[in-house]
Design a protein around this motif. Sequence first.
Motif, PDB file in Angstrom:
ATOM      1  N   GLY A  35      54.160  62.734  80.889  1.00 15.04           N
ATOM      2  CA  GLY A  35      52.428  62.217  81.972  1.00 15.04           C
ATOM      3  C   GLY A  35      53.632  60.640  82.126  1.00 15.04           C
ATOM      4  O   GLY A  35      52.911  59.996  82.928  1.00 15.04           O
ATOM      5  N   ALA A  36      54.514  60.244  81.533  1.00 15.42           N
ATOM      6  CA  ALA A  36      54.970  58.808  81.455  1.00 15.42           C
ATOM      7  C   ALA A  36      55.348  58.663  83.608  1.00 15.42           C
ATOM      8  O   ALA A  36      55.586  57.297  83.514  1.00 15.42           O
ATOM      9  N   HIS A  37      56.049  59.865  82.977  1.00 10.78           N
ATOM     10  CA  HIS A  37      56.702  59.730  84.279  1.00 10.78           C
ATOM     11  C   HIS A  37      56.457  61.087  85.548  1.00 10.78           C
ATOM     12  O   HIS A  37      57.081  61.324  86.306  1.00 10.78           O
ATOM     13  N   THR A  45      50.661  76.726  89.116  1.00 11.85           N
ATOM     14  CA  THR A  45      49.401  76.026  88.076  1.00 11.85           C
ATOM     15  C   THR A  45      50.491  74.530  87.454  1.00 11.85           C
ATOM     16  O   THR A  45      51.265  74.753  86.707  1.00 11.85           O
ATOM     17  N   ALA A  46      50.531  73.522  87.750  1.00  8.64           N
ATOM     18  CA  ALA A  46      49.812  72.122  87.268  1.00  8.64           C
ATOM     19  C   ALA A  46      51.521  72.072  87.029  1.00  8.64           C
ATOM     20  O   ALA A  46      52.664  71.620  86.408  1.00  8.64           O
ATOM     21  N   THR A  47      52.669  73.032  88.810  1.00 11.39           N
ATOM     22  CA  THR A  47      53.714  72.421  88.987  1.00 11.39           C
ATOM     23  C   THR A  47      54.183  71.708  90.081  1.00 11.39           C
ATOM     24  O   THR A  47      55.439  71.253  90.491  1.00 11.39           O
ATOM     25  N   ALA A  48      53.288  71.680  91.093  1.00 14.34           N
ATOM     26  CA  ALA A  48      53.850  71.718  92.468  1.00 14.34           C
ATOM     27  C   ALA A  48      54.015  70.152  92.276  1.00 14.34           C
ATOM     28  O   ALA A  48      54.284  69.290  93.403  1.00 14.34           O
ATOM     29  N   HIS A  49      54.032  69.260  91.541  1.00 15.84           N
ATOM     30  CA  HIS A  49      53.636  68.003  91.310  1.00 15.84           C
ATOM     31  C   HIS A  49      55.137  67.293  91.225  1.00 15.84           C
ATOM     32  O   HIS A  49      55.851  66.452  91.241  1.00 15.84           O
ATOM     33  N   HIS A  50      55.749  68.803  90.818  1.00 18.50           N
ATOM     34  CA  HIS A  50      57.551  68.303  90.429  1.00 18.50           C
ATOM     35  C   HIS A  50      58.225  68.603  91.503  1.00 18.50           C
ATOM     36  O   HIS A  50      59.236  68.577  90.912  1.00 18.50           O
ATOM     37  N   LEU A  51      57.382  68.868  92.389  1.00 23.08           N
ATOM     38  CA  LEU A  51      58.488  70.115  93.453  1.00 23.08           C
ATOM     39  C   LEU A  51      58.080  68.733  94.469  1.00 23.08           C
ATOM     40  O   LEU A  51      57.053  68.262  95.125  1.00 23.08           O
ATOM     41  N   PRO A  52      59.668  68.963  96.171  1.00 26.81           N
ATOM     42  CA  PRO A  52      59.369  68.255  96.991  1.00 26.81           C
ATOM     43  C   PRO A  52      58.013  69.157  97.924  1.00 26.81           C
ATOM     44  O   PRO A  52      58.210  70.677  97.818  1.00 26.81           O
ATOM     45  N   GLU A 109      63.453  63.666  91.713  1.00 28.44           N
ATOM     46  CA  GLU A 109      62.862  64.703  90.287  1.00 28.44           C
ATOM     47  C   GLU A 109      63.618  64.669  89.165  1.00 28.44           C
ATOM     48  O   GLU A 109      65.260  65.035  89.812  1.00 28.44           O
ATOM     49  N   ASP A 110      64.063  64.409  88.465  1.00 28.77           N
ATOM     50  CA  ASP A 110      64.796  64.629  87.116  1.00 28.77           C
ATOM     51  C   ASP A 110      64.169  65.240  86.549  1.00 28.77           C
ATOM     52  O   ASP A 110      64.168  66.202  85.583  1.00 28.77           O
ATOM     53  N   TYR A 111      64.715  66.822  86.989  1.00 26.74           N
ATOM     54  CA  TYR A 111      64.540  67.970  86.069  1.00 26.74           C
ATOM     55  C   TYR A 111      65.696  67.932  84.891  1.00 26.74           C
ATOM     56  O   TYR A 111      64.633  68.943  84.301  1.00 26.74           O
ATOM     57  N   ARG A 112      66.440  67.661  84.717  1.00 28.41           N
ATOM     58  CA  ARG A 112      66.829  67.844  82.822  1.00 28.41           C
ATOM     59  C   ARG A 112      65.218  66.135  82.031  1.00 28.41           C
ATOM     60  O   ARG A 112      66.005  67.446  81.213  1.00 28.41           O
ATOM     61  N   VAL A 113      64.987  65.534  82.374  1.00 29.32           N
ATOM     62  CA  VAL A 113      63.844  65.388  81.170  1.00 29.32           C
ATOM     63  C   VAL A 113      62.899  66.167  81.617  1.00 29.32           C
ATOM     64  O   VAL A 113      62.188  65.835  80.407  1.00 29.32           O
TER      65      VAL A 113
END
Length: 222
Positions: free
Chosen positions: A184-186, A110-117, A3-7
Amino acid sequence: MAEDYRVVKADFDGIAALSETPWNHNNAYFPYLMRLVPGAARNALDIGCGKGELSAMLAERRIHVTAVDLSEGMIERAREIHPSENIDYVCANVLEMDVPDESIDLIITTATAHHLPYDWLLCFAKKKLRRGGRLLILDLYKEQGIYEHILSAAAVVPNIVMNYIKNGRMREDEHAKSLWAQHGAHDTYMTLREIHKAAETLDGYRLRRLLFWRYLLMWDKP
């Protein structure tokens, strides 16, 4: 792909400026989540707290909440909209936070797990929750197979109806729609099968598919 957390941060700093709507696909399930909060919980970690709506609901139960979000814009809005003595708002990447082991009664996201390993998140919960503590994950998933695509399509009409009833319109305005589409695109999501596979390390977990393109995973630490 990492994940690019800057984006991610830039996306949500922009989304934070959008006006609040009474109903969305996340807060639609907040009352349900609140029914799953253990009565004995005294402190909670809200990962990806956004504008603080769920943190505020927890704080009203006299639960001390550490509300974490990567986006400065989100944290600023949360402090404005939902100030509370029971909430510590923290602008940080949870991956970099120092949290003592067995120190938390409730981890909720909520709606964050997909941003984490995902494996990291489950391991984090096993280490940081107290015995008897609870993990609640509300997140999006990737449809797989005809049955799941049919269920996904079945949510379209209820979504339009709820937007009209709760928000006074049938769809998001174009600016909000554009910002969410850009984000959502990334975004990438796991299938329910993949989530089940990852969660096998959590003895006694429960996974439920929800209507508005979400799932709920619940686990109690023995």
